[in-house]
Design a protein around this motif. Structure first.
Motif, PDB file in Angstrom:
ATOM      1  N   LYS A  90       0.818  -1.014  -0.231  1.00 33.72           N
ATOM      2  CA  LYS A  90       0.066   0.269  -0.049  1.00 33.72           C
ATOM      3  C   LYS A  90       0.740   1.340   0.142  1.00 33.72           C
ATOM      4  N   ASN A 103       1.661   3.014  -4.253  1.00 34.33           N
ATOM      5  CA  ASN A 103       1.262   3.155  -4.593  1.00 34.33           C
ATOM      6  C   ASN A 103       0.750   5.159  -3.627  1.00 34.33           C
ATOM      7  N   LEU A 135      -0.948   4.444  -0.761  1.00 33.21           N
ATOM      8  CA  LEU A 135      -2.270   4.719  -0.218  1.00 33.21           C
ATOM      9  C   LEU A 135      -1.544   4.463   1.488  1.00 33.21           C
ATOM     10  N   PRO A 172      -2.364  10.884  -6.899  1.00 27.86           N
ATOM     11  CA  PRO A 172      -3.883  11.049  -8.219  1.00 27.86           C
ATOM     12  C   PRO A 172      -3.013  10.546  -9.620  1.00 27.86           C
ATOM     13  N   ARG A 189      -1.642   6.827  -9.237  1.00 29.04           N
ATOM     14  CA  ARG A 189      -2.126   6.585  -9.055  1.00 29.04           C
ATOM     15  C   ARG A 189      -2.907   5.810 -10.068  1.00 29.04           C
ATOM     16  N   ALA A 190      -3.174   6.281 -11.334  1.00 29.49           N
ATOM     17  CA  ALA A 190      -4.003   7.097 -12.133  1.00 29.49           C
ATOM     18  C   ALA A 190      -3.126   5.027 -13.263  1.00 29.49           C
ATOM     19  N   MET A 225      -3.968  -1.782  -9.044  1.00 31.21           N
ATOM     20  CA  MET A 225      -3.899  -1.860  -7.807  1.00 31.21           C
ATOM     21  C   MET A 225      -5.549  -2.946  -7.563  1.00 31.21           C
ATOM     22  N   PHE A 244      -7.708  -5.865  -4.434  1.00 35.45           N
ATOM     23  CA  PHE A 244      -7.499  -5.757  -2.752  1.00 35.45           C
ATOM     24  C   PHE A 244      -8.702  -6.857  -2.448  1.00 35.45           C
ATOM     25  N   GLU A 290     -13.255  -4.255  -3.426  1.00 39.43           N
ATOM     26  CA  GLU A 290     -13.672  -2.723  -3.172  1.00 39.43           C
ATOM     27  C   GLU A 290     -14.264  -2.628  -4.265  1.00 39.43           C
ATOM     28  N   LEU A 291     -15.303  -3.425  -4.959  1.00 35.12           N
ATOM     29  CA  LEU A 291     -15.640  -3.044  -6.339  1.00 35.12           C
ATOM     30  C   LEU A 291     -17.132  -1.912  -5.680  1.00 35.12           C
ATOM     31  N   ARG A 301     -10.855  -4.085 -13.680  1.00 35.00           N
ATOM     32  CA  ARG A 301     -11.205  -2.209 -13.812  1.00 35.00           C
ATOM     33  C   ARG A 301      -9.480  -1.569 -13.354  1.00 35.00           C
ATOM     34  N   ALA A 302      -9.279  -2.182 -12.791  1.00 36.60           N
ATOM     35  CA  ALA A 302      -7.514  -2.235 -12.807  1.00 36.60           C
ATOM     36  C   ALA A 302      -6.982  -1.888 -13.965  1.00 36.60           C
ATOM     37  N   MET A 357      -7.223   1.033 -17.102  1.00 43.93           N
ATOM     38  CA  MET A 357      -7.151   2.412 -16.887  1.00 43.93           C
ATOM     39  C   MET A 357      -5.354   1.664 -17.780  1.00 43.93           C
TER      40      MET A 357
END
Lengths: 242, 220
Positions: free
Chosen positions: A45, A48, A50, A73, A76-77, A81, A83, A87-88, A149-150, A153
């Motif tokens: 963590k 990036n 966090l 930000p 991180r984009a 990552m 989890f 964490e959807l 989702r990751a 990007m």
């Protein structure tokens, strides 16, 4: 790609990371393992931003994570990552989950984001579930959506924080398959995981942590065949013979 | 003790309707304004900027420690004193209720925001969303959904509390009933009528909230 140099972190008087140093080169897969509470999730963590760290430096693609001037930000984009608990976003359907940051962060149009999202859902075998909400999917499916989702990007590297620890055993395989495929395509990956089979198959190196320290950082074969430290030996015998 | 004469209800209806319209307008404005300002207050209270958090906290504590009717009176009487020009009772009521209810909506939204797991914020940040974007697109929609039943219940309380504007003579439904009752010398009948209307509206709203609660629950 990822350089971690002498990173330490304290929570009050408790030291959770002790002078940790390692690196992940471009196209490399590195697995981080260790007993619970060893600081491996905290370390990943930090990569990036966090989690903040107290001392040391971490750079990702040459950009210093701990530097207050760094646009976190933006960095991180570019770093994907995944989890432990997926964490959807539960109030959005699968495709909206994939599109949100593409539109809001990368400035893609809704159509572009949807096209890219659908292609990635195809890739993780979930195209048919695009309109469903996360709560309607199994854990394994949710984690595959989270990976998609990751990836949406177009990250330069991926961080995995115990991606299979919250899954029922029969769902671990489907998530690992996606990760193996990703590794074989040359994605730079740092994975906190207890899946030693996965490590053997795709990891270039294994980093073993205990009490916030990096105890071993060895090529995968060497780590499994001849762990140097007693702690790593004990950990491996516990995890491999249960 | 005369007998009840409910025939007064008929001619009272146009006045009751006008009063009810104001009551509803007051409720809706105070609710929407209160939720918006309350959410901003909640964000301020949760902000890492300590003076801002303290200021918002002090405002909320102050509003929650004073009886509403005093706030209504105080605002109505003090503002003209400060600005030099009187504010109408209706405008004064709308401003007061929005400001007062914001404190209550703030606490609801604060617990709503805190009810969203920390991992959601991490996930939003990990995707490159900034603080404001994460709040707007990820945290607040979930907080709002989690808190919707409580927000609406608070609104029902607000609807009943609007009757307190009688203290400054704003023409709400209760005031209309009161005036008609006095003119026709039938105050009891008119109070019964307004009570029935309050009851009918609040009770149906409560039932609606229960239905809504079932429908908006996030699938987990």
């Amino acid at each position: 790609m990822i350089e971690i140099r002498n990173v330490s972190k304290w929570y009050g008087h408790t030291q959770v990371l002790a002078n940790a140093s390692t690196h992940v080169a471009k196209g490399e897969v590195v697995v981080v393992c260790g007993p619970s509470g060893s600081g491996k999730s905290t370390l990943i963590k930090c990569v990036n931003g966090l989690e903040a760290f107290t001392q040391g430096t971490i750079t990702v693609d040459g950009i210093s994570v701990g530097d207050p001037k760094t646009d976190l930000p933006k960095l991180r984009a570019r770093v994907g990552m995944v989890f432990q608990h997926f964490e959807l976003f539960p109030h959005m359907n699968v495709l909206q989950n994939l599109a949100l940051a593409q539109v809001k962060v990368l400035g893609r149009s809704q159509e572009e984001a949807a096209t890219r999202g659908e292609a990635l859902l195809d890739r993780v075998g979930l195209r048919a579930h695009a309109a469903k909400f996360p709560g309607q999917l199994s854990g394994g499916q949710q984690q595959r959506v989270a990976i998609a989702r990751a990836l949406a990007m177009d990250p330069i590297c991926m961080l995995f924080d115990e991606p299979t620890s919250a899954l029922d055993p029969e769902m671990i395989g489907e998530v690992l398959d996606v990760m193996v495929e990703l590794a074989q395509e040359g994605m730079t990956m740092m994975c906190v995981t207890h899946e030693m089979g996965f490590a053997r198959r795709v990891a270039r190196r294994v980093v073993f942590m205990d009490h916030g320290e990096i105890v071993e950082d060895a090529p995968t074969g060497a780590f499994f065949d001849a762990p140097a430290s007693a702690r790593a030996k004990a950990f491996l015998s516990r995890i491999l013979h249960h | 003790m005369g007998e009840f004469d409910f025939s007064v209800w008929g001619p009272s209806l146009p006045f009751i309707r006008d009063g009810l319209l104001f009551t509803l307008r007051l409720t809706l404005v105070a609710m929407s304004g209160g939720i918006v300002i309350g959410t901003l207050l909640a964000l301020a209270r949760l902000s890492p900027i300590v003076p801002l958090a303290r200021l918002a906290g002090a405002y909320v504590d102050l509003m929650r420690s004073i009886p509403l009717v005093l706030v209504i009176l105080w605002f109505f009487l003090v503002i003209p004193y400060i600005t030099g020009s009187p504010v109408g009772a209706e405008t004064s009521a709308i401003i007061t209720f929005t400001a007062f209810e914001a404190a209550f909506y703030c606490e609801i939204m604060r617990s709503g925001i805190q009810s969203v797991p920390r991992g959601q914020l991490n996930a939003a940040h990990a995707l490159g969303l900034g603080r404001a974007q994460s709040m707007i697109h990820v945290i607040l929609p979930q907080a709002l959904r989690n808190m919707l039943p409580v927000l609406l219940t608070q609104t029902i309380v607000l609807f009943q509390d609007t009757s307190l504007v009688y203290a400054i003579g704003a023409k709400d439904m209760l005031k209309a009933a009161d005036v008609v009752g006095k003119n026709y010398n039938r105050p009891v009948e008119m109070i019964v009528l307004s009570a029935l209307i309050y009851f009918a509206i609040c009770f149906s709203l409560s039932l609606a909230v229960k239905q809504l609660q079932k429908r908006v629950a996030i699938i987990r």
